[in-house]
Design a protein around this motif. Structure first.
Motif, short mmCIF file in Angstrom:
data_model
loop_
_atom_site.label_atom_id
_atom_site.label_comp_id
_atom_site.label_asym_id
_atom_site.label_seq_id
_atom_site.Cartn_x
_atom_site.Cartn_y
_atom_site.Cartn_z
N TRP A 1 49.39 29.98 26.13
CA TRP A 1 48.17 30.63 26.56
C TRP A 1 48.47 32.02 27.07
O TRP A 1 49.52 32.27 27.64
N ARG A 2 47.52 32.87 26.91
CA ARG A 2 47.63 34.22 27.42
C ARG A 2 46.49 34.47 28.39
O ARG A 2 45.32 34.32 28.04
N LYS A 3 46.84 34.86 29.58
CA LYS A 3 45.82 35.10 30.60
C LYS A 3 45.09 36.40 30.30
O LYS A 3 45.72 37.41 30.00
N TYR A 4 43.80 36.38 30.34
CA TYR A 4 43.08 37.62 30.05
C TYR A 4 42.11 37.99 31.14
O TYR A 4 41.40 39.00 31.03
N GLY A 5 42.08 37.22 32.20
CA GLY A 5 41.19 37.59 33.28
C GLY A 5 41.27 36.65 34.46
O GLY A 5 41.78 35.54 34.34
N GLN A 6 40.81 37.13 35.57
CA GLN A 6 40.71 36.29 36.76
C GLN A 6 39.53 36.77 37.57
O GLN A 6 39.30 37.97 37.69
N TYR B 1 38.94 29.26 45.60
CA TYR B 1 40.03 29.80 44.79
C TYR B 1 39.48 30.54 43.57
O TYR B 1 38.43 30.19 43.05
N PRO B 2 40.22 31.53 43.12
CA PRO B 2 39.76 32.29 41.95
C PRO B 2 39.88 31.46 40.67
O PRO B 2 40.60 30.46 40.62
N ARG B 3 39.17 31.89 39.68
CA ARG B 3 39.22 31.22 38.38
C ARG B 3 39.98 32.11 37.41
O ARG B 3 39.72 33.30 37.31
N GLY C 1 43.11 34.19 14.92
CA GLY C 1 41.71 33.94 15.23
C GLY C 1 41.46 32.60 15.91
O GLY C 1 40.37 32.05 15.82
N CYS C 2 42.48 32.12 16.56
CA CYS C 2 42.33 30.82 17.24
C CYS C 2 41.35 30.95 18.41
O CYS C 2 41.52 31.80 19.27
N PRO C 3 40.32 30.12 18.44
CA PRO C 3 39.26 30.27 19.43
C PRO C 3 39.53 29.54 20.75
O PRO C 3 38.71 29.61 21.66
N ALA C 4 40.64 28.86 20.84
CA ALA C 4 40.88 28.02 22.02
C ALA C 4 40.99 28.86 23.29
O ALA C 4 41.65 29.90 23.32
N LYS C 5 40.32 28.39 24.31
CA LYS C 5 40.38 29.04 25.62
C LYS C 5 40.44 27.98 26.69
O LYS C 5 40.13 26.82 26.44
N LYS C 6 40.82 28.41 27.86
CA LYS C 6 40.72 27.50 28.99
C LYS C 6 40.52 28.28 30.27
O LYS C 6 40.91 29.44 30.39
N GLN C 7 39.86 27.62 31.21
CA GLN C 7 39.65 28.19 32.54
C GLN C 7 40.37 27.29 33.52
O GLN C 7 40.26 26.08 33.47
N VAL C 8 41.08 27.90 34.42
CA VAL C 8 41.84 27.14 35.40
C VAL C 8 41.42 27.56 36.80
O VAL C 8 41.41 28.75 37.11
N GLN C 9 41.08 26.58 37.59
CA GLN C 9 40.65 26.87 38.96
C GLN C 9 41.13 25.75 39.87
O GLN C 9 40.99 24.57 39.57
N ARG C 10 41.69 26.14 40.98
CA ARG C 10 42.15 25.14 41.93
C ARG C 10 40.95 24.47 42.59
O ARG C 10 39.99 25.14 42.97
N SER C 11 41.05 23.20 42.71
CA SER C 11 39.94 22.45 43.31
C SER C 11 39.85 22.72 44.80
O SER C 11 40.85 22.70 45.51
#
Length: 295
Positions: free
Chosen positions: A117-122, A130-132, A144-154
């Motif tokens: 994964w490559r981080k592109y924002g926070q 906590y930030p996302r 052109g892979c569309p996969a993304k994910k959001q990570v946020q501490r609970s």
DNA sequence: ACGATTTGACCCGT
DNA sequence: ACGGGTCAAATCGT
């Protein structure tokens, strides 16, 4: 003019699909402990219900469908909301959520789910402690892979990461991507959905049918999964749950949720599965009440 | 040098 | 107007 299928017919069709999905699940999870047993039980149970449905009248089938709506499977009346707007700009990718427990030692960073994964924002999220962080597949540009994910501490459990996956990898054909996800070839389940749609375009029972061509294409090309090795490895790395090693391979969001629910039951009650319906784009006509699996 | 991360600015939907 | 998601230049690490 084709004759409208009866409720009973639709019930049987739905049960048949459940049966098919369970069999696929069974095949996919053959190596994973417990899962085959669970899948076999599902198949057995579904077959039992199919036989019961076959022997009942249409009124009874109707009642069963009604119960299913309120108790377990809510079947939304898509046709009653014809003007529900689809988001244009925001992601239309299907998404699902997982909660991942991380050890104190890895408070920073996210667990390795086998994909790069490559981080592109926070962003600081209003009201969130906590930030996302926003990630996209490393190969989003090159392939052109569309996969993304959001990570946020609970906020509730700081040792837990809430990870929202959006879209599925399409980059796995690359030779170097063996650790990542494998793309599923176009297959019958989508055809089946199309068939359902054709068979009943009225406001009766619809099973994830009201999808645009692009959505169907999305389903068709999406959900992929880690190799089993990777999945087990990830599990050993203290993951409570990782959707990555489960296959939504039937290209069906419903099954994805179904599978996720099962994993919840088998592995951890921390997992909070919501099949995120980003801005309503997905607009699935079926939403599973996962409580069915927690009895 | 190249790829990954950071971070403020910008865009878009509500 | 506001908040969430994304962009892209600057910076960092190898």
């Amino acid at each position: 003019m084709a004759e409208m299928p009866s409720r009973k017919t639709l019930l049987l069709a739905e049960l048949s699909q459940l049966n098919v999905l369970a069999k696929k699940l069974c095949a996919l999870t053959r190596e994973i402990e417990m899962c085959p047993t669970i899948a076999d039980e599902i198949i057995f149970s579904v077959n039992k219900v199919i036989r019961m449905a076959q022997s009942m009248g249409s009124v009874e089938a109707e009642q069963l469908l009604s119960n299913g709506r309120t108790q377990h499977v809510r079947i939304l009346d898509h046709a009653s909301e014809p003007n529900q707007r689809m988001s244009v700009k925001r992601s239309t990718l299907p998404s699902w959520t997982s909660h991942v427990r991380v050890s104190d030692g890895m408070a920073e960073g996210t667990p390795d789910d086998g994909c790069s994964w490559r981080k592109y924002g926070q962003k600081e999220i209003l009201g969130a402690k906590y930030p996302r962080a926003y990630y996209r597949c490393t190969h989003s540009k090159s392939h052109g892979c569309p996969a993304k994910k959001q990570v946020q501490r609970s906020a509730k459990n700081p040792s837990t990461l809430d990870i929202i996956y959006r879209g599925a990898h399409t980059c796995s054909r690359q030779p170097q991507q063996t650790a990542c996800l494998t793309r599923q070839p176009p297959q019958s389940s989508v055809d089946h959905l199309s068939t359902c749609e054709q068979s009943d375009s009225q406001n009766t029972l619809e099973v994830a049918t009201a999808k645009s061509d692009s959505e169907i294409q999305n389903l068709n090309s999406s959900f992929t999964f880690l190799s089993q090795e990777e999945g087990i490895k990830a599990e050993q790395d203290s993951l409570c749950f990782s959707p990555s090693f489960m296959s939504p391979s039937t290209s069906s969001p419903e099954l994805m949720e179904f599978i996720s629910s099962m994993t919840f039951t088998a592995e951890s009650h921390e997992m909070d599965l919501d099949f995120m319906l980003g801005s309503g784009e997905m607009d699935p006509n079926v939403s599973f009440d996962t409580s069915i699996f927690f009895v």
